[in-house]
Scaffold this motif. Structure first.
Motif, PDB file in Angstrom:
ATOM      1  N   ASN A 119      -1.097 -12.397 -21.813  1.00 57.83           N
ATOM      2  CA  ASN A 119      -0.548 -11.269 -21.067  1.00 57.83           C
ATOM      3  C   ASN A 119       0.187 -10.309 -21.996  1.00 57.83           C
ATOM      4  OD1 ASN A 119      -0.260 -10.012 -18.584  1.00 57.83           O
ATOM      5  ND2 ASN A 119       1.802 -10.807 -18.288  1.00 57.83           N
ATOM      6  N   ARG A 155      -9.880 -10.101 -24.243  1.00 60.14           N
ATOM      7  CA  ARG A 155      -9.389  -9.041 -23.376  1.00 60.14           C
ATOM      8  C   ARG A 155     -10.020  -7.715 -23.793  1.00 60.14           C
ATOM      9  NH1 ARG A 155      -3.686  -9.452 -20.677  1.00 60.14           N
ATOM     10  NH2 ARG A 155      -3.980  -7.737 -19.282  1.00 60.14           N
ATOM     11  N   ALA A 187      -3.116   3.014 -13.128  1.00 49.74           N
ATOM     12  CA  ALA A 187      -3.294   2.575 -11.742  1.00 49.74           C
ATOM     13  C   ALA A 187      -4.341   3.448 -11.037  1.00 49.74           C
ATOM     14  CB  ALA A 187      -1.963   2.626 -11.002  1.00 49.74           C
ATOM     15  N   LYS A 244      -7.792   2.566 -12.200  1.00 51.79           N
ATOM     16  CA  LYS A 244      -8.246   1.285 -11.657  1.00 51.79           C
ATOM     17  C   LYS A 244      -8.732   1.450 -10.227  1.00 51.79           C
ATOM     18  CE  LYS A 244      -5.134  -1.893 -13.966  1.00 51.79           C
ATOM     19  NZ  LYS A 244      -4.248  -3.020 -13.665  1.00 51.79           N
ATOM     20  N   ILE A 245      -7.988   2.241  -9.481  1.00 52.58           N
ATOM     21  CA  ILE A 245      -8.373   2.472  -8.090  1.00 52.58           C
ATOM     22  C   ILE A 245      -9.736   3.168  -8.037  1.00 52.58           C
ATOM     23  CG2 ILE A 245      -7.769   3.838  -6.040  1.00 52.58           C
ATOM     24  CD1 ILE A 245      -6.174   1.235  -6.338  1.00 52.58           C
ATOM     25  N   LEU A 262     -12.324   0.569  -8.891  1.00 50.41           N
ATOM     26  CA  LEU A 262     -12.463  -0.385  -7.788  1.00 50.41           C
ATOM     27  C   LEU A 262     -13.250   0.248  -6.646  1.00 50.41           C
ATOM     28  CD1 LEU A 262     -11.827  -3.090  -6.472  1.00 50.41           C
ATOM     29  CD2 LEU A 262      -9.609  -2.196  -5.778  1.00 50.41           C
ATOM     30  N   VAL A 267      -7.360  -7.313  -7.409  1.00 47.77           N
ATOM     31  CA  VAL A 267      -7.489  -6.146  -8.291  1.00 47.77           C
ATOM     32  C   VAL A 267      -6.695  -4.981  -7.714  1.00 47.77           C
ATOM     33  CG1 VAL A 267      -9.087  -4.450  -9.236  1.00 47.77           C
ATOM     34  CG2 VAL A 267      -9.737  -6.864  -9.163  1.00 47.77           C
ATOM     35  N   ALA A 268      -6.852  -4.780  -6.407  1.00 47.28           N
ATOM     36  CA  ALA A 268      -6.138  -3.680  -5.757  1.00 47.28           C
ATOM     37  C   ALA A 268      -4.633  -3.881  -5.856  1.00 47.28           C
ATOM     38  CB  ALA A 268      -6.549  -3.581  -4.286  1.00 47.28           C
ATOM     39  N   GLY A 311      -3.116  -4.912  -8.308  1.00 47.85           N
ATOM     40  CA  GLY A 311      -2.646  -4.645  -9.666  1.00 47.85           C
ATOM     41  C   GLY A 311      -2.548  -5.886 -10.533  1.00 47.85           C
ATOM     42  N   ASP A 354      -3.868  -8.574 -13.065  1.00 47.38           N
ATOM     43  CA  ASP A 354      -4.964  -8.527 -14.022  1.00 47.38           C
ATOM     44  C   ASP A 354      -5.089  -9.787 -14.864  1.00 47.38           C
ATOM     45  OD1 ASP A 354      -2.903  -8.205 -15.766  1.00 47.38           O
ATOM     46  OD2 ASP A 354      -3.369  -6.147 -16.315  1.00 47.38           O
ATOM     47  N   LYS A 414       3.772  -8.822 -15.528  1.00 46.39           N
ATOM     48  CA  LYS A 414       3.240  -8.652 -14.187  1.00 46.39           C
ATOM     49  C   LYS A 414       2.860  -9.995 -13.586  1.00 46.39           C
ATOM     50  CE  LYS A 414       0.105  -5.475 -15.214  1.00 46.39           C
ATOM     51  NZ  LYS A 414      -0.987  -4.526 -15.021  1.00 46.39           N
ATOM     52  N   ILE A 430      -2.289  -8.078  -1.701  1.00 43.78           N
ATOM     53  CA  ILE A 430      -1.374  -6.985  -2.062  1.00 43.78           C
ATOM     54  C   ILE A 430       0.043  -7.340  -1.625  1.00 43.78           C
ATOM     55  CG2 ILE A 430      -0.843  -4.560  -1.543  1.00 43.78           C
ATOM     56  CD1 ILE A 430      -4.149  -4.535  -1.124  1.00 43.78           C
ATOM     57  N   PRO A 462      -3.011   3.603  -5.084  1.00 44.47           N
ATOM     58  CA  PRO A 462      -2.495   3.128  -6.379  1.00 44.47           C
ATOM     59  C   PRO A 462      -1.142   2.426  -6.243  1.00 44.47           C
ATOM     60  CG  PRO A 462      -3.232   5.399  -6.560  1.00 44.47           C
ATOM     61  CD  PRO A 462      -3.312   5.033  -5.106  1.00 44.47           C
ATOM     62  N   TRP A 519      -0.349   0.166  -4.348  1.00 48.28           N
ATOM     63  CA  TRP A 519      -0.506  -1.277  -4.155  1.00 48.28           C
ATOM     64  C   TRP A 519      -0.282  -2.044  -5.447  1.00 48.28           C
ATOM     65  CZ3 TRP A 519      -5.770  -0.965  -1.089  1.00 48.28           C
ATOM     66  CH2 TRP A 519      -5.494  -0.521   0.210  1.00 48.28           C
ATOM     67  N   GLN A 520      -0.551  -1.359  -6.547  1.00 51.04           N
ATOM     68  CA  GLN A 520      -0.425  -2.053  -7.824  1.00 51.04           C
ATOM     69  C   GLN A 520       1.028  -2.209  -8.238  1.00 51.04           C
ATOM     70  OE1 GLN A 520      -3.251  -0.787 -10.728  1.00 51.04           O
ATOM     71  NE2 GLN A 520      -4.665  -0.105  -9.175  1.00 51.04           N
ATOM     72  N   GLY A 521       1.893  -1.540  -7.486  1.00 52.28           N
ATOM     73  CA  GLY A 521       3.316  -1.739  -7.705  1.00 52.28           C
ATOM     74  C   GLY A 521       3.819  -1.133  -8.988  1.00 52.28           C
ATOM     75  N   ARG A 564       7.911   3.998  -0.273  1.00 56.53           N
ATOM     76  CA  ARG A 564       7.162   3.426  -1.382  1.00 56.53           C
ATOM     77  C   ARG A 564       6.944   1.919  -1.150  1.00 56.53           C
ATOM     78  NH1 ARG A 564       4.739   4.506  -5.890  1.00 56.53           N
ATOM     79  NH2 ARG A 564       4.552   2.710  -7.248  1.00 56.53           N
ATOM     80  N   ALA A 614       4.168   1.435   1.189  1.00 55.49           N
ATOM     81  CA  ALA A 614       2.877   1.630   0.523  1.00 55.49           C
ATOM     82  C   ALA A 614       2.541   0.414  -0.334  1.00 55.49           C
ATOM     83  CB  ALA A 614       2.923   2.885  -0.337  1.00 55.49           C
ATOM     84  N   GLU A 615       3.532  -0.097  -1.031  1.00 54.26           N
ATOM     85  CA  GLU A 615       3.260  -1.201  -1.953  1.00 54.26           C
ATOM     86  C   GLU A 615       2.945  -2.506  -1.230  1.00 54.26           C
ATOM     87  OE1 GLU A 615       5.913   0.331  -5.743  1.00 54.26           O
ATOM     88  OE2 GLU A 615       6.015  -1.746  -5.130  1.00 54.26           O
ATOM     89  N   LEU A 616       3.557  -2.695  -0.058  1.00 56.42           N
ATOM     90  CA  LEU A 616       3.299  -3.935   0.675  1.00 56.42           C
ATOM     91  C   LEU A 616       1.908  -3.955   1.302  1.00 56.42           C
ATOM     92  CD1 LEU A 616       6.736  -4.612   2.359  1.00 56.42           C
ATOM     93  CD2 LEU A 616       5.512  -6.229   0.919  1.00 56.42           C
TER      94      LEU A 616
END
Lengths: 317, 636, 343
Positions: free
Chosen positions: A95, A294, A301, A304-305, A308, B257-258, B260, B262, B311, B391, B426, B428-430, C53, C56-58
């Protein structure tokens, strides 16, 4: 400061210089005369020499006397489960390739309960220093036979003496595919210990170092002769391994030139236990390192979205 | 009843088609079964996908053979797909099969003996075995057809081999598309969509293969057109716009993946492994890693090491793997390193039923770690929720510095269902964990006395150096020597669960909020339970249901809700003693795992009905349970 | 301002060879940019915005099951970014995002004919180095040490002279297109440190041994016409420089990784004749000196004859053995190499 693959954010005083006391944690509570003290000092000296940032250095250990090690460092430490230091260290390094990772294990940790991880960590060849502090006994739990206890050596679990011949960690490690660095040193020769740890740190890959070590309570006698009679020890030297520090030349007169690239010779040396041999047995930086599996570059982000979303298209109705 | 339709039947003319009868059905369950390796899966999947694209509700379940390489034509080798399609949303695999197409009579017999086929089902079966040169096979055929003939099925013999040989040399490789053609005719599928779907399925192969499969499809269709007399109309009633079709493991993978994440560490285990197949490809594109570890223990160790250093990472497993990971899970709780673990439940204990569904890991998930190890356990109920739960799981793990287990099961893992395409965000990835320099005097477990929450110090954070330990420790992560420290740190870790519970909303009851019977479920059984409740209500029975997503901490308000029903019982796919069995008393009866939990937490006398047949629950079976527990006048 | 878009196929080829280094740097930009975004998200918002936020994140699973406002109340808020510092963080964020948009052109500069090579390289590195400047700006702003007079403009250009040891380890690679007549690489020594990799793609006639003067014990130096030889630059541990030159120039590799003696300097091609004409501002003497310097180093290591191969014909013949002064220099360099332990 950095996260994941080398963020550029670093503290403003990043060019500060570190001294020994920058790496000193709690006062070590090992028995007086325990070899762990010597390894701790060597590790702290190494960090000074390499000027590693304390916050970017992680010592991972298992359970056992030697696994208290991280508590005595002022770096990040992970004092986890018996035998499981290597998977944790692998996770840290996968990581966070930017961190300097050191693993401290005892003989029980490494070649008994965690033996499966030792085999595979060697093969993964993730860039880290893995020290096996081998005192040939279970010390914390009070003198049970370990895989490296000499045959015939008495313990609480085998009072008639260890029935089986001791496992040879060097020979075994050298037998593992993709091993890239295998060395042996001894806690009672600090200059050699330091030089070996430094070579291990500078090696790019999984550097396995077996540190021969006395337990003053349970196995004081195992290395007594070797400590008193330096001529019993062959020093393996080479510019690509470790050279004998000047201070030791007068004492350790049996020097064997050994090219660490020579795996066959290394295996021969490891298998022959008639004499103690210290130094780098094997080293090859050309082996694949698992952390490089890796695939870079990283993505934001938003990126990635987007990727995806493209991927999900194939499931779209 | 046995109808023979074969070569001896005269080819019908268009004029004769007036005799074709079309029946309209709100939903219908179709099975395609064969020996493994004959492509029944592909046929079934394609039929399901085409139906979804046309706007039918779909739920697809794999029929997995009991052995890796079963001998051909053995009942144990039955392999294929079961596709339930409906006019509207389909939430479960339904009851028995209405239409089956089988490549030999033995696999069909196996399904019959499992009581998987509806009384008046239409069964289409390859008839090459009737005239096979091997006398034993002919005898088997005759015996099987005899046994099947006892039931009230409508059996139609189909010369699949003979027909396919007119196009391909090896009919074994082509029958599945021929069978698909027949199904397309019966259900009046859109052939253009079907052709596209076939092309997509074989996109990585030689284009000639797609062409050949298209020909076989047409052949099956036209054979059906000239030989069959029954068509079934399940009118598509949904808008297929913005819909995804995937199985639960795929949903978990893309959800991760959504979310975040990895880094996933795993060790191959059925039925969880396929999650990593999706991730392997995806993560490579993102710079992430799927680490296939040397064992289950190392897998969770690597995930924990990764989480510790930044993460949140995750690991995926199934029952036996969960058992092996136990010690590390305790460490995650003790050291407050966030971690997400997905457990795709299968039958147990021990190796159990590796490919079959069960919900028997609930208590192990909750209490399996020696010592007191409070953590979060969530259970998505649908394939869509598999995606979204990842998520939420990551987010909770991060905020509460805790282990979050996500329990799915083999039913969700291999079931395929369309669901609304998520609008990816985006956010969701926090955020990345805070790594700003630690102010002087701040401790690595600077617990808020009220909530037990604290900031996590991640390697690389200046001033945050400390040694994390699995030993009991104080705020500074120093090994606890004073007696009160363990009491306090245990309280702080436990408090976090109470805090999380205070943010949960009470569950919503499906049906009226009071009545005679409340069925409580969790996980993949939601669709079947709700369908059963709806059927019972149509009959005038007073039944409702409630489905839990959070098992630890448990959702609030349960005692109040339970109090409004005369009877509360759980329906689960795990073992419980039948109260009527010898020696079983109310005192010693071992109950379903959720029932056990609810009784302990609410002091309500929660009953249960559970089965461990290695298959999803059928709404019909649950409907029967409701009938048995509620009479028209009130709870029985 | 010259256009820094790759036109030469050799230049894009060189970028491909350096792909790993480009990706590493790109990844560092992404990681930094994401971290900065998190910082801005966490530190600046009002309670209401934070709850939004959090919602959204949850994600969707939380809907109906989690009371977002209550949940948000338990969230640890990041160290708030001081209002006065927020614009600096935002500027830094913009800088990083704009660098990400450059793609691989970030690692390429074009030197206009007659322009100074050193200046162009400084400009290229200073541009990619803006990421370091942006990161430093963030840290300075957060720790309250930002001073406009000293640090202003670091997000616009951050030349390698300001880079820290760590930043030099993360140095962005650079591919430079330059006319042979402007190939005066001496000044580039200033930048060759840490993990810096530079590849010069030389247009037209070139001085035969321009890069020879850069040979020092710890520096990988490659002069070649074969793009495949650039792999050594990509793989080098430490700084490295290469030039893609015409077929008739000297072709050699100085590799510090090779053991002290054998293999350290491999000369693959040496022109049969010394330069006859000045090139741009480079006199015949200057061009010849570089060539003699290379020959002297090769002779000093005793390698030129046996190691020389001539892919393009009669290149094996090497100019007369070097003067004793050069011998001494070579010997001195060799000694340095051994003592430094860098070999």
């Amino acid at each position: 400061m950095s996260l994941s693959c080398s963020s550029l954010l670093t503290p403003v005083d990043e060019d500060r210089e570190f001294r020994l006391d920058d790496y000193e944690g709690a006062r070590a509570r090992w028995c007086p005369g325990c070899g762990d003290h010597s390894v701790l000092t060597a590790a702290q000296r190494l960090l000074v020499d390499e000027q590693l940032k304390p916050e970017e250095t992680v010592f991972v250990s298992g359970i056992g006397c030697s696994s208290r090690f991280p508590h005595y460092m002022k770096t990040y430490g992970f004092h986890g489960l018996h035998g499981r230091a290597l998977p944790v260290a692998t996770g840290v390094k996968l990581n966070r390739p930017d961190l300097h990772v050191f693993v401290v294990m005892g003989d029980g940790d490494c070649v008994s309960i965690g033996a499966g991880h030792w085999v595979h960590a060697t093969r993964y060849n993730v860039d880290m220093v893995a020290m096996m502090l081998d005192n040939n006994i279970y010390g914390l739990t009070k003198m049970q036979t370990s895989p490296t206890t000499p045959q015939g050596y008495k313990s609480n679990t085998q009072p008639q003496g260890s029935w089986l011949p001791a496992l040879n960690p060097l020979e075994a490690t050298l037998g593992i595919t993709n091993a890239s660095f295998v060395a042996q040193t001894a806690e009672w020769i600090p200059a050699h210990l330091f030089a070996t740890l430094q070579a291990a740190y500078r090696h790019r890959g999984f550097a396995f170092v077996r540190v021969l070590q006395r337990c003053p309570v349970f196995t004081e006698d195992i290395y007594l002769d070797a400590v008193r009679n330096p001529e019993m020890i062959d020093m393996l030297t080479h510019p690509d391994g470790v050279e004998l520090p000047e201070s030791l030349r007068q004492i350790y007169t049996s020097e064997v030139r050994h090219d660490p690239k020579n795996l066959a010779a290394a295996r021969e040396i490891a298998a022959d236990t008639s004499r103690l041999r210290l130094g780098v047995l094997y080293r090859d930086e050309s082996n694949p390192r698992y952390e490089e599996t890796r695939h870079l570059p990283l993505h934001t982000a938003e990126d990635k979205i987007r990727i995806l979303n493209e991927e999900l298209d194939q499931y779209a109705v | 009843m046995r109808v023979l339709v074969g070569d001896d039947t005269a080819v019908q003319t268009r004029a004769e088609q007036s005799r074709i009868r079309t029946t309209r059905q709100p939903q219908c369950t179709v099975e395609v079964v064969s020996d493994s390796g004959e492509g029944a899966q592909k046929c079934g999947q394609t039929f399901g996908a085409v139906s979804a694209k046309m706007g039918n509700g779909v739920w697809t379940v794999e029929i997995i053979p009991a052995e890796i390489q079963p001998p051909p034509r053995s009942p144990a080798g039955a392999s294929g797909n079961r596709i339930r399609i409906g006019e509207g949303v389909v939430t479960n695999w339904g009851d028995r099969t209405n239409v089956a197409i089988a490549f030999n009579e033995q696999v069909l017999l196996a399904r019959h003996r499992l009581d998987a086929i509806e009384e008046d089902a239409i069964l289409l079966v390859e008839n090459m075995w009737a005239t096979h040169k091997d006398e034993d096979i002919r005898a088997e055929w005759a015996a099987a057809m005899d046994e099947l003939g006892q039931a009230n099925y409508r059996i139609i013999e189909v010369p699949m081999e003979e027909e396919c040989l007119t196009i391909v040399e090896n009919a074994r490789k082509g029958k599945n598309m021929f069978a698909l053609g027949i199904l397309c005719w019966i259900f009046d599928r859109d052939m253009e969509i079907t052709r596209e779907q076939i092309a997509h399925a074989f996109r990585k192969k030689d284009p000639e293969i797609t062409e050949r499969n298209h020909e076989l499809l047409e052949l099956g269709y036209s054979w059906a057109d000239s030989h069959l007399d029954v068509r079934i109309d399940v009118t598509p009633g949904l808008s297929p716009e913005n819909t995804l079709v995937m199985n639960g493991n795929q949903a978990i993978a893309y959800g991760a993946v959504a979310a975040g994440m990895d880094l996933a560490a795993m060790y191959p285990i059925t039925p969880a492994t396929s999650v990593s197949h999706q991730l392997g490809e995806m993560f490579y594109k993102f710079g992430g890693v799927v680490h296939q570890a040397e064992d289950e223990i190392a897998a969770v160790g690597v995930a924990l090491g990764a989480s510790y250093s930044g993460k949140v990472a995750f690991t995926i497993t199934s029952g036996p793997g969960l058992a092996l990971k136990t010690e590390f899970l305790g460490l995650s709780v003790m050291s407050e390193i966030p971690l997400v673990l997905v457990n795709v439940q299968r039958g147990g204990p021990s190796t159990g039923l590796p490919t079959k569904v069960e919900q028997s890991d609930l208590l192990a998930a909750l209490f399996g770690q020696p010592g007191d190890a409070p953590h979060v356990v969530m259970a998505p109920a649908t394939i869509e929720e598999c995606f979204h739960s990842m998520i939420t799981a990551r987010r909770i793990a991060e905020t509460f510095r805790t282990l979050v287990m996500v329990l799915t099961d083999a039913n969700l893992a291999t079931g395929v269902q369309p669901f609304p395409r998520p609008t990816l965000d985006p956010a969701w990835q926090g955020s990345l964990p805070d790594m700003s320099p630690v102010p002087e005097g701040k401790a690595p477990y600077d617990w808020d006395e009220e909530t037990g929450l604290s900031r996590r110090f991640i390697p690389g954070t200046p001033g945050g150096m400390h040694t994390l330990t699995g030993l009991a420790h104080d705020e500074n992560s120093k090994v606890a020597y004073a007696s009160a420290i363990n009491q306090k740190s245990s309280a702080m870790r436990s408090r976090k669960m109470a805090v999380l519970q205070s943010t949960l909303r009470p569950p919503v009851v499906h049906g009226p909020e009071s009545g005679d019977l409340l069925i409580v479920g969790w996980g993949s059984t939601k669709g079947a339970i709700e369908e059963a409740v709806d059927r019972a209500r149509e009959e005038g029975l007073s039944a409702s249901s409630l489905h839990l997503r959070f098992l630890s901490p448990l959702e609030p308000g349960l005692k109040g809700i339970f109090g409004r029903f005369k009877k509360v019982m759980t329906v689960e796919i795990n073992y419980s003693d039948d109260p009527d069995m010898p020696y079983i008393t109310d005192e010693n009866r071992r109950r379903g795992q959720l029932a056990w939990l609810l009784r302990a937490q609410t002091l309500v006398d929660v009953d249960c009905w559970t089965r461990v047949l290695g298959e999803p629950l059928q709404p019909g079976a649950i409907h029967d349970v409701i009938r048995a527990n509620v009479s028209k006048g009130g709870a029985a | 301002m010259p256009s820094d878009m790759t036109t030469d196929e050799r230049a894009s080829g060189a970028l491909r060879v350096l792909e790993k280094a480009c990706e590493d740097y790109h990844s560092a930009l992404v990681a930094t940019s994401e971290e900065l975004r998190s910082l801005l998200d966490a530190g600046s918002a009002t309670a209401e915005a934070r709850a939004g936020r959090t919602a959204a994140e949850l994600g969707a699973f939380a809907v109906g099951h989690i009371d977002i406002e209550k949940f948000a109340a338990f969230e640890r808020t990041g160290e708030p970014v001081a209002v006065t510092e927020a614009p600096r963080l935002e500027a830094a964020s913009r800088t990083l995002l704009s660098l990400l948009e450059h793609g691989n052109d970030l690692y390429y500069v074009n030197v206009d004919p007659g322009a100074d090579l050193r200046d162009a390289v400084a400009r290229g590195l200073g541009r990619a180095g803006r990421a370091f400047g942006a990161a430093r700006t963030v840290e300075l702003a957060r720790s309250g040490k930002y001073d406009e007079a000293t640090h202003g403009g670091w997000t616009d250009s951050f030349p390698p002279t300001l880079w820290s040891r760590r930043e030099k380890q993360l140095a962005p690679p650079l591919v430079v297109e330059v006319d042979g007549a402007d190939l005066r690489p001496g000044g580039l020594a200033d930048f060759l440190d840490g993990e810096q990799k530079i590849v010069l793609v030389v247009r037209g006639v070139a001085p035969p041994a321009a890069l020879a003067r850069l040979i020092t014990p710890g520096l990988l130096v490659v002069q070649t016409e074969n793009p495949a030889d650039l792999g050594a630059v990509a793989e080098a541990a430490g700084p490295a420089i290469a030039a893609l030159v015409p077929a008739d120039a000297c072709h050699f590799t100085h590799s510090p990784a090779a053991d002290g003696g054998r293999g350290r300097l491999v000369v693959r091609h040496m022109p049969t004749e010394e330069p006859k004409r000045p090139l741009g501002s480079l006199s015949v003497f200057q061009q010849t000196e570089a060539m003699r310097h290379l020959a002297a180093l090769a002779a000093g290591w005793g390698l030129s004859a046996p190691e020389t191969t001539a892919p393009s014909g009669d290149g094996a013949s090497v100019p007369a053995p070097a003067a004793s002064a050069a011998d001494n220099l070579a010997a001195w360099i060799l000694r340095q190499a051994d003592i430094s332990g860098m070999g």
